[in-house]
Design a protein around this motif. Structure first.
Motif, short mmCIF file in Angstrom:
data_model
loop_
_atom_site.label_atom_id
_atom_site.label_comp_id
_atom_site.label_asym_id
_atom_site.label_seq_id
_atom_site.Cartn_x
_atom_site.Cartn_y
_atom_site.Cartn_z
N SER A 64 5.61 59.32 10.17
CA SER A 64 6.66 59.80 9.28
C SER A 64 6.43 59.22 7.89
N SER A 65 7.03 59.84 6.91
CA SER A 65 6.88 59.34 5.54
C SER A 65 7.66 58.04 5.39
N ASP A 66 7.31 57.28 4.33
CA ASP A 66 8.03 56.03 4.06
C ASP A 66 9.54 56.29 3.99
N PHE A 69 11.09 57.15 7.39
CA PHE A 69 11.10 55.94 8.22
C PHE A 69 12.26 55.02 7.80
N TRP A 70 12.41 54.86 6.49
CA TRP A 70 13.45 53.95 5.98
C TRP A 70 14.85 54.49 6.27
N ARG A 72 15.80 56.29 8.74
CA ARG A 72 16.10 56.05 10.16
C ARG A 72 16.37 54.56 10.39
N LEU A 73 15.57 53.72 9.73
CA LEU A 73 15.73 52.27 9.92
C LEU A 73 17.05 51.78 9.32
N ARG A 76 20.04 51.84 11.26
CA ARG A 76 20.09 50.97 12.44
C ARG A 76 20.21 49.48 12.09
N LEU A 77 20.23 49.16 10.79
CA LEU A 77 20.16 47.74 10.41
C LEU A 77 21.33 46.92 10.94
N GLU A 79 22.83 47.51 13.72
CA GLU A 79 22.87 47.51 15.19
C GLU A 79 22.51 46.14 15.73
#
Lengths: 222, 182
Positions: A64-66, A69-70, A72-73, A76-77, A79
């Protein structure tokens, strides 16, 4: 540093390939390879093999592109970090620190060594028979106990009889003064203790490694 | 492993204080090496991306405990390797190697040949024990030195060498059709 080389071992060819040899040794090996068709062929084959492996491990193309990816991340930070279930294989490992396992292993090996070497030395007559004395003391210190009763069943009524019985056991294993057999027993005892010790060290290292893997995870998710 | 650059140290410090912008930059810098390493260990692109997500979540939560006397990259590698190994160990069933590789070749038949070859190597790598696979990945994929690998895995350099030797010898046997070493 050895400069004349017969043939280069595969291990050193890998080290050369991986650029892990000391410069002096690398220069010597390269010079040898230039002058030795056999080693040159092996070196070329090995380089080709490493290239083959490396090429097969090229990057996947569909990352995935940067940005994606970010996104999605970032969602979740907050979580909580999920713990993997404990290893079903040896869950008790996580409960026992590796240094305690190492200490227990060392203690066990020391005991094995002490018993085997002590037994050999007693048989060789190089040590007083502490074991017999200890048993005799126990026998006299615990009159009327199960231990004394058991000894009585064997026909051993007092310390002197016990000593004679133990002497009989010892001499029945090594008759007379068979120095050679005693020495062989001693050497075998030391070798056995060494093997046990090495096995323990190997196992404790594996345990520590498994704990380390979990330790990093635990550290990382605190 | 080289020391972290001053700018990166600042990013780490800012991210540890909760600055998500700084953390996003750290993720950008280290993401591909995390994905590559996880991919090398797992052989699955989807899983590698998932592992990368988990790794950065762990890094985010643990930033305040990061020891600045060690390399940040080494630390991230270690978390990556351990997370990937966890996934490997807890796989319910064997996943297929859903891999598409970059290829400079343009002819379709060459590309197909290359893919077959890569698939064969990847399958062989997947059959290695995890310790050998991890060492091989860090060496062949990431081109790390033995010293760097020993720092990441926290094992002696001699052990790194023996794992690499074992991995390469096993791969040679498998790829030459002799079968895997037990």
């Amino acid at each position: 540093m050895k400069t004349h080389i017969e043939h280069v071992s595969e291990n050193e060819l890998y080290l050369l390939q991986d650029d892990e040899l000391a410069p002096v040794r690398a220069t010597a090996i390269r010079a040898h390879i230039e002058s030795c068709p056999d080693c040159a062929e092996r070196s070329a084959k090995l380089a080709s093999f490493c290239r083959h492996i490396h090429q097969a491990m090229l990057e996947p193309t569909e990352c995935s592109s940067d940005g994606a990816f970010w996104v999605r991340l970032a969602a979740r930070l907050d979580e909580p970090v999920q713990q993997h279930p404990r290893s079903a294989k040896r869950p008790w490992l996580e409960l026992i620190p590796s240094f305690i396992l190492a200490a227990l292993g060392g203690l066990l090996d020391t005991l094995v060594t002490a018993v085997l070497v002590g037994y050999s030395l007693i048989n060789l007559g190089l040590l007083p028979d502490f074991g017999s004395q200890l048993v005799a003391n126990l026998q006299s210190a615990l009159p009327g106990s199960w231990f004394a009763a058991w000894l009585a069943q064997l026909g051993i009524a007092d310390s002197a009889a016990l000593q004679a019985w133990l002497d009989g056991l010892t001499t029945s294993r090594i008759s007379g003064n068979e120095l050679g057999l005693g020495l062989v027993l001693l050497v075998l005892s030391v070798l056995l203790a060494l093997v046990v010790g090495l096995l323990l060290i190997w196992n404790v290292q594996r345990v520590a490694q498994e704990q380390d893997i979990r330790g990093v995870r635990a550290h990382a998710i605190r | 492993m080289p020391e972290d650059a001053p700018e990166e140290a600042e990013l780490i410090a800012a991210a540890a204080r909760g600055n998500t912008g700084a953390f996003a930059e750290l993720v950008r810098i280290h993401r591909m090496r995390v994905v590559r390493t996880a991919f090398g260990v797992l052989g699955s692109q989807d899983e590698a991306e998932d592992v990368a997500q988990d790794v950065f979540i762990k890094v985010w939560h643990a930033l305040d405990t990061f020891q600045h006397d060690t390399s940040f990259a080494s630390w991230v590698y270690r978390i990556t390797v351990n997370t990937a190994i966890d996934v490997l160990r807890h796989r319910k069933e064997e996943v297929g190697l859903d891999v598409e590789y970059a290829s400079p070749l343009t002819r379709p038949e060459d590309a197909a040949l290359r893919r077959d070859n890569q698939q064969r190597v990847r399958t062989a790598i997947a059959s290695l024990p995890e310790s050998a696979r991890v060492a091989l990945t860090l060496r062949e994929f990431e081109q790390l030195s033995y010293k760097e690998i020993s720092e990441i895995l926290q094992i002696p350099i001699g052990t790194v060498m023996s794992r690499l030797n074992y991995a390469r010898a096993s791969l040679k046997k498998i790829l030459s059709g002799e079968g895997a070493e037990e």
